[in-house]
Design a protein around this motif. Structure first.
Motif, PDB file in Angstrom:
ATOM      1  N   MET A  89       0.835  -1.199   0.000  1.00 18.05           N
ATOM      2  CA  MET A  89       0.000   0.000   0.000  1.00 18.05           C
ATOM      3  C   MET A  89       0.875   1.256   0.000  1.00 18.05           C
ATOM      4  SD  MET A  89      -2.889  -1.366  -0.165  1.00 18.05           S
ATOM      5  CE  MET A  89      -4.199  -0.210  -0.024  1.00 18.05           C
ATOM      6  N   ALA A  90       2.008   1.196   0.688  1.00 15.86           N
ATOM      7  CA  ALA A  90       2.893   2.358   0.750  1.00 15.86           C
ATOM      8  C   ALA A  90       3.530   2.611  -0.607  1.00 15.86           C
ATOM      9  CB  ALA A  90       3.966   2.151   1.815  1.00 15.86           C
ATOM     10  N   GLY A  91       4.024   1.547  -1.237  1.00 18.01           N
ATOM     11  CA  GLY A  91       4.725   1.726  -2.507  1.00 18.01           C
ATOM     12  C   GLY A  91       3.778   2.057  -3.644  1.00 18.01           C
ATOM     13  N   GLY A  92       2.593   1.488  -3.588  1.00 14.44           N
ATOM     14  CA  GLY A  92       1.622   1.731  -4.651  1.00 14.44           C
ATOM     15  C   GLY A  92       1.173   0.418  -5.260  1.00 14.44           C
ATOM     16  N   SER A  93      -0.063  -0.012  -4.939  1.00 17.05           N
ATOM     17  CA  SER A  93      -0.501  -1.289  -5.501  1.00 17.05           C
ATOM     18  C   SER A  93      -0.832  -1.093  -6.974  1.00 17.05           C
ATOM     19  CB  SER A  93      -1.701  -1.836  -4.727  1.00 17.05           C
ATOM     20  OG  SER A  93      -2.635  -0.824  -4.503  1.00 17.05           O
ATOM     21  N   GLY A  94      -0.565  -2.130  -7.746  1.00 20.54           N
ATOM     22  CA  GLY A  94      -0.720  -2.027  -9.192  1.00 20.54           C
ATOM     23  C   GLY A  94       0.520  -1.468  -9.867  1.00 20.54           C
ATOM     24  N   ASN A  95       1.616  -1.432  -9.125  1.00 22.58           N
ATOM     25  CA  ASN A  95       2.866  -0.930  -9.695  1.00 22.58           C
ATOM     26  C   ASN A  95       4.009  -1.773  -9.130  1.00 22.58           C
ATOM     27  OD1 ASN A  95       5.279   0.527 -10.167  1.00 22.58           O
ATOM     28  ND2 ASN A  95       4.103   2.411 -10.407  1.00 22.58           N
ATOM     29  N   ASN A  96       4.685  -2.513 -10.017  1.00 25.37           N
ATOM     30  CA  ASN A  96       5.710  -3.437  -9.524  1.00 25.37           C
ATOM     31  C   ASN A  96       6.913  -2.719  -8.936  1.00 25.37           C
ATOM     32  OD1 ASN A  96       4.426  -5.917 -10.091  1.00 25.37           O
ATOM     33  ND2 ASN A  96       4.805  -5.545 -12.267  1.00 25.37           N
ATOM     34  N   ARG A  97       7.259  -1.597  -9.556  1.00 22.04           N
ATOM     35  CA  ARG A  97       8.364  -0.835  -8.960  1.00 22.04           C
ATOM     36  C   ARG A  97       7.942  -0.296  -7.591  1.00 22.04           C
ATOM     37  NH1 ARG A  97       9.706   3.103 -13.545  1.00 22.04           N
ATOM     38  NH2 ARG A  97       7.849   2.097 -14.370  1.00 22.04           N
ATOM     39  N   GLY A  98       6.666   0.072  -7.497  1.00 18.93           N
ATOM     40  CA  GLY A  98       6.131   0.529  -6.211  1.00 18.93           C
ATOM     41  C   GLY A  98       6.206  -0.567  -5.164  1.00 18.93           C
TER      42      GLY A  98
ATOM     43  N   LEU B 146      -0.278   2.588   8.200  1.00 24.05           N
ATOM     44  CA  LEU B 146      -1.188   2.014   7.202  1.00 24.05           C
ATOM     45  C   LEU B 146      -2.471   2.832   7.108  1.00 24.05           C
ATOM     46  CD1 LEU B 146      -2.070  -0.259   5.225  1.00 24.05           C
ATOM     47  CD2 LEU B 146      -3.093  -1.377   7.188  1.00 24.05           C
ATOM     48  N   GLU B 147      -3.049   3.171   8.272  1.00 29.30           N
ATOM     49  CA  GLU B 147      -4.302   3.928   8.249  1.00 29.30           C
ATOM     50  C   GLU B 147      -4.092   5.291   7.584  1.00 29.30           C
ATOM     51  OE1 GLU B 147      -6.826   2.348   8.905  1.00 29.30           O
ATOM     52  OE2 GLU B 147      -6.332   0.815  10.392  1.00 29.30           O
ATOM     53  N   LEU B 148      -2.954   5.918   7.881  1.00 26.78           N
ATOM     54  CA  LEU B 148      -2.682   7.228   7.283  1.00 26.78           C
ATOM     55  C   LEU B 148      -2.563   7.114   5.764  1.00 26.78           C
ATOM     56  CD1 LEU B 148      -0.149   8.724   9.859  1.00 26.78           C
ATOM     57  CD2 LEU B 148      -2.559   9.273   9.573  1.00 26.78           C
ATOM     58  N   ILE B 149      -1.886   6.038   5.306  1.00 28.73           N
ATOM     59  CA  ILE B 149      -1.758   5.851   3.854  1.00 28.73           C
ATOM     60  C   ILE B 149      -3.136   5.677   3.235  1.00 28.73           C
ATOM     61  CG2 ILE B 149      -0.901   4.313   2.048  1.00 28.73           C
ATOM     62  CD1 ILE B 149       1.419   3.612   3.985  1.00 28.73           C
ATOM     63  N   LEU B 150      -3.963   4.801   3.857  1.00 26.97           N
ATOM     64  CA  LEU B 150      -5.283   4.510   3.285  1.00 26.97           C
ATOM     65  C   LEU B 150      -6.134   5.768   3.217  1.00 26.97           C
ATOM     66  CD1 LEU B 150      -6.203   1.122   4.997  1.00 26.97           C
ATOM     67  CD2 LEU B 150      -5.539   1.498   2.627  1.00 26.97           C
ATOM     68  N   ILE B 151      -6.018   6.628   4.239  1.00 31.15           N
ATOM     69  CA  ILE B 151      -6.875   7.803   4.283  1.00 31.15           C
ATOM     70  C   ILE B 151      -6.329   8.919   3.379  1.00 31.15           C
ATOM     71  CG2 ILE B 151      -7.763   9.640   5.774  1.00 31.15           C
ATOM     72  CD1 ILE B 151      -7.823   7.527   8.042  1.00 31.15           C
ATOM     73  N   TYR B 152      -5.002   9.142   3.431  1.00 26.50           N
ATOM     74  CA  TYR B 152      -4.485  10.327   2.759  1.00 26.50           C
ATOM     75  C   TYR B 152      -3.804  10.048   1.415  1.00 26.50           C
ATOM     76  CZ  TYR B 152      -5.549  12.605   7.122  1.00 26.50           C
ATOM     77  OH  TYR B 152      -6.222  13.096   8.209  1.00 26.50           O
ATOM     78  N   ARG B 153      -3.280   8.853   1.214  1.00 20.23           N
ATOM     79  CA  ARG B 153      -2.678   8.578  -0.078  1.00 20.23           C
ATOM     80  C   ARG B 153      -2.912   7.127  -0.479  1.00 20.23           C
ATOM     81  NH1 ARG B 153       0.298  11.322  -3.695  1.00 20.23           N
ATOM     82  NH2 ARG B 153       1.468   9.998  -5.116  1.00 20.23           N
ATOM     83  N   PRO B 154      -4.187   6.796  -0.789  1.00 18.49           N
ATOM     84  CA  PRO B 154      -4.529   5.385  -1.050  1.00 18.49           C
ATOM     85  C   PRO B 154      -3.807   4.808  -2.268  1.00 18.49           C
ATOM     86  CG  PRO B 154      -6.388   6.835  -1.517  1.00 18.49           C
ATOM     87  CD  PRO B 154      -5.358   7.659  -0.825  1.00 18.49           C
ATOM     88  N   GLN B 155      -3.342   5.654  -3.167  1.00 21.54           N
ATOM     89  CA  GLN B 155      -2.649   5.097  -4.337  1.00 21.54           C
ATOM     90  C   GLN B 155      -1.187   4.769  -4.049  1.00 21.54           C
ATOM     91  OE1 GLN B 155      -3.316   8.223  -3.735  1.00 21.54           O
ATOM     92  NE2 GLN B 155      -2.410   9.667  -5.158  1.00 21.54           N
ATOM     93  N   GLY B 156      -0.699   5.111  -2.851  1.00 20.75           N
ATOM     94  CA  GLY B 156       0.692   4.845  -2.509  1.00 20.75           C
ATOM     95  C   GLY B 156       1.617   5.897  -3.084  1.00 20.75           C
ATOM     96  N   ILE B 157       2.932   5.660  -2.950  1.00 19.20           N
ATOM     97  CA  ILE B 157       3.889   6.671  -3.389  1.00 19.20           C
ATOM     98  C   ILE B 157       3.888   6.794  -4.910  1.00 19.20           C
ATOM     99  CG2 ILE B 157       6.329   7.319  -3.422  1.00 19.20           C
ATOM    100  CD1 ILE B 157       6.576   5.730  -0.769  1.00 19.20           C
ATOM    101  N   LEU B 158       4.010   5.656  -5.584  1.00 18.08           N
ATOM    102  CA  LEU B 158       4.133   5.722  -7.033  1.00 18.08           C
ATOM    103  C   LEU B 158       2.785   5.693  -7.739  1.00 18.08           C
ATOM    104  CD1 LEU B 158       7.242   3.516  -7.833  1.00 18.08           C
ATOM    105  CD2 LEU B 158       7.094   5.978  -7.583  1.00 18.08           C
ATOM    106  N   GLY B 159       1.804   5.030  -7.156  1.00 17.16           N
ATOM    107  CA  GLY B 159       0.511   4.927  -7.831  1.00 17.16           C
ATOM    108  C   GLY B 159       0.578   3.960  -8.991  1.00 17.16           C
ATOM    109  N   GLU B 160      -0.587   3.685  -9.567  1.00 22.09           N
ATOM    110  CA  GLU B 160      -0.599   2.700 -10.635  1.00 22.09           C
ATOM    111  C   GLU B 160      -0.190   3.320 -11.959  1.00 22.09           C
ATOM    112  OE1 GLU B 160      -4.349   0.771 -11.301  1.00 22.09           O
ATOM    113  OE2 GLU B 160      -3.455  -0.433 -12.888  1.00 22.09           O
TER     114      GLU B 160
END
Lengths: 306, 324
Positions: free
Chosen positions: B248-257, B299-313
């Motif tokens: 979730m932190a790196g960005g789900s849907g992104n392998n580099r993430g 985890l909760e902060l990521i889900l609430i404020y940046r659900p796409q993670g750092i890199l995003g899909e």
């Protein structure tokens, strides 16, 4: 065997208390609340704090009442604990779930956040109380009564069944006859339609958490009275809770009751052949069989889980 | 001398982060691309580690036979361990997929928790299988004895990194194929994917099995790194939860993430150890709980404020399409 069956009813009433809250949350908020077991843990530890730290301070006597292992301290702690865990559940909703709902996050994201919340609650318990097994009243002997057919049962266990039954009857009356209860059922059926009919659904959500939290707390405390408490107990309850809720049909309160009793009896009977530590696995196998045979549960509708 | 110690520390950190990256890549296939909700990663972690251990060790002989019991010990080389771990995990994923993949996504989640708990209980209680709660020790490592032992970790880092890279390239390739686009279509809208003539169940099953096989490989890599495994390692915390936070932190849907998240969260996780070392002595025993509390809140902060993670899909799904 009969004795194990009776113990299964005891365990089953505790599971049912948790499963009813789980199924209510699932029915109204439409997500799998993986933190529900840990609300039971929270309840057990709030009670431990009350009976072993706070109430001795204000001078409530320790003496056991009649044949039971506990006294006025536990009688006083029980409703306070239920209220406190309701508060914790509502707090989690305010801090986490409501924000996600308002963002329009999917049910799966809510479930992941619930997994996170479950770890947060458990870690708080571990930080405050440590990881040991604890008893509410260490050292109190609890003689068993002899029932017909050689069944031995402790007075505490009879009381557990009684308290659980009382709570469930109250919930039934609440859902059936009060305005809020009717609004809850309407919201569970169709949230959009309920909102159009003028039901304030956010208030219903608060009620759902309050009831779910209170019942989970009751389950946790009763389990502590029956056996012992430890920080992993809620996690161990998670599989039986879900198995019970699925068996009864997700969202069906009476289904969760029957499901809880069935899973409880199944788990206790299994100890005749298996190690008691396998109980969560027994619940799991039971659940897989239900999913294969009748995924919508005993009382579920035609469409099943989808 | 100081520098060498620091370097060794960084190497061990990188090995663990790379192993976790393999798990994240496996989870990314299931969750990131297909939307499958697996929260029993610890089960595949455990199974992969034990399978590889049983394949690569030899049956204990002589005096050891009294202390170590295991179902079998084939004494095969390391690559067979990885392959065996992947195959067994794939088989279990297949079996668990049959009752759950046609139902709502939560059912798979609950079933995978069940798998994880059940494996931990079985390995703990069945002493004949793999030595019960004491676990297995002295697992062989590839080219052990050929490499000088003080530099062995550098070599193992290279091994883990190569495996991770191979998995990364394979998934990148697969996800940019028509097959990968079907997975994403299922994730976005199952019904329209089915209406386009795709067998949703079959594709979900392939995704679940493939992801779990990769997790099995991750488990095997872990087992041969620590050289000692016991059931209490594969708890929901270390085995499942932290991997979800990484993805979730790196960005789900992104392998580099997925890889970035593994390194980042493992870095934070080890970093908080220095933080809790500052705590007074009486709180030391409970320090790990504080660290996990921090990860949970993260985890909760990521889900609430940046659900796409750092890199995003990544939106680009085919190399034949225009960039952007």
């Amino acid at each position: 065997m009969l004795e194990l069956f009776v113990y299964g009813i005891v365990l089953g009433s505790i599971i049912a208390l948790g499963a009813i809250g789980l199924t209510l949350v699932y029915g109204i908020l439409r997500f799998a609340n993986f933190a529900h077991g840990d609300l039971m843990t929270a309840g057990a530890y709030v009670s431990l704090f009350l009976v072993s730290s706070l109430f001795p301070l204000i001078g409530i006597p320790r003496e056991p009442l009649g044949p039971f292992s506990f006294g006025w301290r536990m009688v006083a702690a029980f409703p306070v604990t239920m209220a406190a865990v309701s508060g914790i559940a509502i707090l989690l909703d305010r801090l986490i779930y409501r924000r996600l709902r308002q963002k329009g996050s999917s049910a799966v994201i809510l479930a992941i956040s619930a997994l996170g919340a479950s770890f947060i609650v458990r870690m708080m318990v571990l930080i405050l109380w440590g990881g040991d097994y604890r008893s509410f009243f260490p050292g109190v002997l609890r003689p068993a009564m002899e029932l017909p057919f050689g069944v031995k049962i402790r007075p505490d266990q009879v009381l557990i069944i009684g308290v659980a039954a009382l709570l469930m009857v109250s919930l039934y009356l609440f859902l059936r006859y009060t305005k809020t209860g009717k609004a809850m059922r309407a919201t569970a059926d169709n949230m959009e339609l309920a909102r159009i009919s003028g039901i304030r659904t956010e208030r219903i959500v608060l009620w759902t958490w309050a009831i779910g939290g209170a019942l989970a707390a009751a389950g946790g405390v009763l389990y502590g009275i029956d056996v012992q408490i430890h920080p992993g107990m809620g996690w161990n309850f998670l599989l039986p809770l879900f198995a019970a809720a699925i068996l009864g049909g997700i969202g069906k309160v009476h289904g969760a009751l029957i499901g809880g009793l069935v899973i409880g009896v199944l788990q206790q009977l299994s100890t005749a052949w298996l190690l008691p530590t396998y109980k969560p696995a027994v619940a799991f196998i039971g659940m897989i069989i239900i999913l294969l045979v009748r995924p919508q549960g005993i009382f579920g509708g035609e469409t099943g889980g989808t | 001398m100081e520098l060498e110690g620091l370097l060794a520390y960084l190497v061990s950190l990188a090995i663990m982060a790379s192993i976790y990256a393999v798990f994240c890549l496996g989870l990314n296939i299931q969750w990131g691309y297909t939307g499958l909700f697996n929260i029993g990663i610890a089960g595949f972690f455990c199974l992969g580690a034990y399978t590889s251990a049983l394949i690569t060790t030899s049956m204990p002989r002589g005096v050891y036979a009294h202390y170590v019991r295991q179902l079998f010990g084939l004494g095969l080389p390391f690559p067979f361990g990885l392959i065996g771990a992947a195959l067994i995990c794939g088989l279990v994923a297949f079996l668990i997929g049959i009752p759950t993949l046609r139902l709502r996504e939560d059912y798979l989640a609950i079933a995978t928790i069940g798998i994880a708990e059940t494996f931990r209980l079985v390995f703990n209680n069945e002493g004949w299988l793999a030595n019960g709660p004491r676990g297995l020790m002295g697992l062989p490592q590839p080219l052990q004895g050929v490499m000088p032992s003080e530099y062995y970790n550098y070599f193992y880092l290279a091994v883990v990194f190569c495996v991770m890279w191979a998995v990364y390239l394979a998934i990148e390739r697969a996800i940019r194929s028509p097959w990968g686009r079907v997975l994403k279509a299922i994730r976005e809208d199952e019904i329209s994917a089915a209406m386009s003539g795709k067998d949703v169940f079959l594709f979900k099953m392939q995704s679940l099995v493939l992801g779990s096989m990769i997790m099995g490989i991750g488990g095997a890599l872990y087992a041969h790194y620590t050289r000692a495994i016991s059931p209490d390692v594969f708890t929901p915390l270390y085995g499942t939860f932290i991997i979800w936070v990484m993805l979730m932190a790196g960005g789900s849907g992104n392998n580099r993430g997925a890889i970035l998240g593994a390194f980042l969260i493992w870095g934070i996780w080890t970093g908080t150890k220095f933080l809790t070392d500052l705590l007074p002595y009486t709180m030391k025993a409970r320090a790990p709980y504080i660290r996990f509390l921090i990860v949970g809140i993260l985890l909760e902060l990521i889900l609430i404020y940046r659900p796409q993670g750092i890199l995003g899909e990544e939106k680009r799904v085919s190399r034949f399409l225009e960039e952007g």
